[in-house]
Design an enzyme around this catalytic site. Structure first.
Site: not given
Lengths: 140, 422
Positions: B135, B212, B215, B238, B378
């Site tokens: 991303h 990261d 998600q 999220k 993104c």
């Protein structure tokens, strides 16, 4: 309003058979318009005939709305003077931003865009080609 | 009907989704023909009543400055804020609460590491590794820090099926590598990356790794000790929490040597006329009035997830994903990105249809109240690698039900009938 009315036959016809869709590398003035958000990326090429648009072509790829709008634009502005194009672009923006209402499209050839006025998210798709052409004229 | 290996006995799972769905007031605003099919969960999830109530309760009962007042209410706001930190920290297995910094977003968390830590540890000629599926939030900050220091940014490329091609990233653990930043789960491909494999080898070579986890946290188990990552970034919105708050986890030694990006109130120890010293962790990295309601909402999202059970969430989403993948892969002219093996995937499916721009599909979907995403998500570098300008993306949450897959399939059929008439 249903999908079918949005993608009116006219829009789809322009998308499937874009008018004046050809290589812009031979054009006198070229400007690229891109919308990284959705991946629309087109180039507008213009040959001027004095103060008027002599020949206008476009190439690139984009969604149906972007391609159809570019195609309609080439038909609508051929032969028009620079000032007429600038005025028309402004009118189109205002008309589009009105979102709804009975105001007719600034040109008969653009009436099919009416179906898109209620979708602000498509504004950029509709105006991408027009913005690029405006940039060409403003630089000239 | 013949026996389809992809369709399992799903009665209980279906029932569970229906129950979970009841917790989400926004989804229940619509009914009948207007029912909202929200399949844009990888962008942001909807919020359960429990989280909405917790935030509302904060303003109705707890609100006062955090870490600043000496009256009872201020005590309570401070205690509640720190309890929220503890909750979120425990959820990802952080050994100490102080290792969990509240930020504005996962994006801010990553920027803090790039500018506040890595920048002070990079020299010209050093290498920083990312992957070809990041991303922009886990790419652009590293681009900048590399430009600023003369370091080189290197990419772990992808295999044909959208997995990381670790075998061919031969220089990944070389002496020149100073940092690795990678996503746990791709927000486009849905693929779950083998982060543990990378952290293990990186640790042997003494290379810090940032994950990261935007998600993954709240969707699949994430334990920072087990993953042995140096930094981990994620956000609340999220995982059924509020927008405007994220988190950064860091190993104690890393956070201790991190320079704050934002300077001001709350993060200082002593302030002279010309020089100041910083407060201890976590305050050092949380300048300004803390986001009390956000932290409370974040913690209550964790409570919510724990009340359902991460395992239940996982099995519902994986069931939906498996079914959707199977149904979608039978459509003519479809291209699905990422591995088709649902074991290596989260509930995110990106695809394209021959001859139809993703934007057109998303709009047609929108008209049927099917909320899906189209665009580059993104991830422009990933789009280039896929040879696409954009994709359509459907992403699932445990409140999604099977009929919403059918709604998506109908949309695709409509789009094909408009754009590809037989």
């Amino acid at each position: 309003m249903t999908t079918n009315t949005v993608y009116k036959e006219v829009l789809m016809d322009h998308y499937r058979n874009p008018r004046n869709f050809s290589d812009v590398s031979q054009s006198e003035a070229v400007h690229r318009g891109s919308n990284p958000r959705c991946g629309d990326d087109i180039k507008i090429g213009v040959d001027f005939d004095g103060d008027n648009i002599g020949k206008i072509v476009f190439q690139g790829r984009g969604c149906s709305v972007c391609m159809a709008s570019a195609s309609m634009m080439t038909e609508s502005v051929t032969g028009a003077s620079k000032n007429e194009v600038l005025e028309l672009t402004e009118q189109l923006r205002e008309w589009f931003d009105e979102k709804q209402g009975d105001t007719p499209a600034p040109l008969e050839t653009l009436f099919a865009l009416d179906a898109l006025r209620q979708y602000p998210a498509r504004r950029r798709c509709v105006l991408l080609a027009w913005d690029a052409l405006e940039s060409i004229i403003q630089v000239e | 009907m013949s026996t389809n290996p992809y369709i399992k006995q799903t009665f209980n799972i279906q029932k569970q989704s229906q129950l979970i769905r009841k917790d989400f007031p926004l989804l229940n605003l619509y009914s009948g023909d207007n029912q909202l099919h929200y399949l844009d969960n990888a962008a942001t999830s909807q919020k359960p009543q429990q989280v909405i109530d917790a935030i509302s309760d904060c303003y109705q009962r707890v609100n006062a400055p955090v870490h600043r007042g000496l009256y009872a209410l201020a005590d309570e706001s401070t205690t509640t804020y720190e309890k929220s930190r503890k909750k979120v920290a425990q959820f990802i297995g952080a050994p100490q609460s102080e290792q969990l910094i509240f930020t504005l977003s996962a994006t801010e968390s990553i920027n803090m590491v790039a500018q506040g830590w890595l920048k002070h540890h990079l020299n010209a000629g050093d290498k920083v590794w990312v992957t070809g599926m990041e991303h922009h939030a886990n790419l652009v900050p590293w681009q900048r820090v590399c430009k600023e220091t003369g370091a080189e940014l290197c990419f772990i490329e992808l295999t044909e099926d959208g997995s990381l091609d670790l075998d061919n990233a031969t220089e990944l653990y070389s002496e020149k590598t100073r940092f690795i930043a990678m996503s746990h789960v791709s927000n486009v491909l849905g693929v779950i990356n083998p982060v543990k494999e990378v952290t293990q080898r990186a640790a042997q070579a003494g290379i810090p790794v940032l994950i990261d986890a935007t998600q993954s946290v709240g969707h699949i188990p994430v334990d920072v000790v087990e993953l042995d990552c140096d930094f981990l970034a994620f956000s609340a919105h999220k995982m059924y929490g509020p927008t405007g708050i994220g988190a950064l986890y860091g190993k104690a030694d890393k956070l201790a040597t991190m320079e704050p990006m934002l300077l001001g109130g709350g993060m200082v120890d002593e302030v002279g006329d010309y020089e100041s010293s910083w407060a201890s962790l976590p305050s050092k990295l949380e300048a300004g009035s803390p986001n009390l309601a956000g932290a409370i909402g974040f913690a209550s999202a964790v409570d919510y997830i724990e009340s359902i059970g991460l395992q239940t969430i996982e099995s519902i989403v994986s069931e939906l994903t498996e079914k959707a993948l199977f149904a979608l892969s039978n459509i003519n002219g479809i291209k699905i990105y990422g591995p088709l093996d649902s074991e290596r995937r989260e509930g995110i499916i990106s695809f394209n249809l021959d001859g139809i721009h993703p934007h057109d599909i998303a709009q047609i979907a929108g008209e049927s109240n099917v909320a899906i995403r189209s665009g580059h998500h993104c991830c422009q570098p990933l789009m280039r690698r896929l040879g696409e300008v954009a994709t359509v993306r459907a992403s699932f949450a445990p409140y999604n039900i099977e009929e919403e897959i059918n709604a998506l399939l109908e949309v695709i059929e409509t789009a094909q009938s408009i754009f590809m008439p037989r």
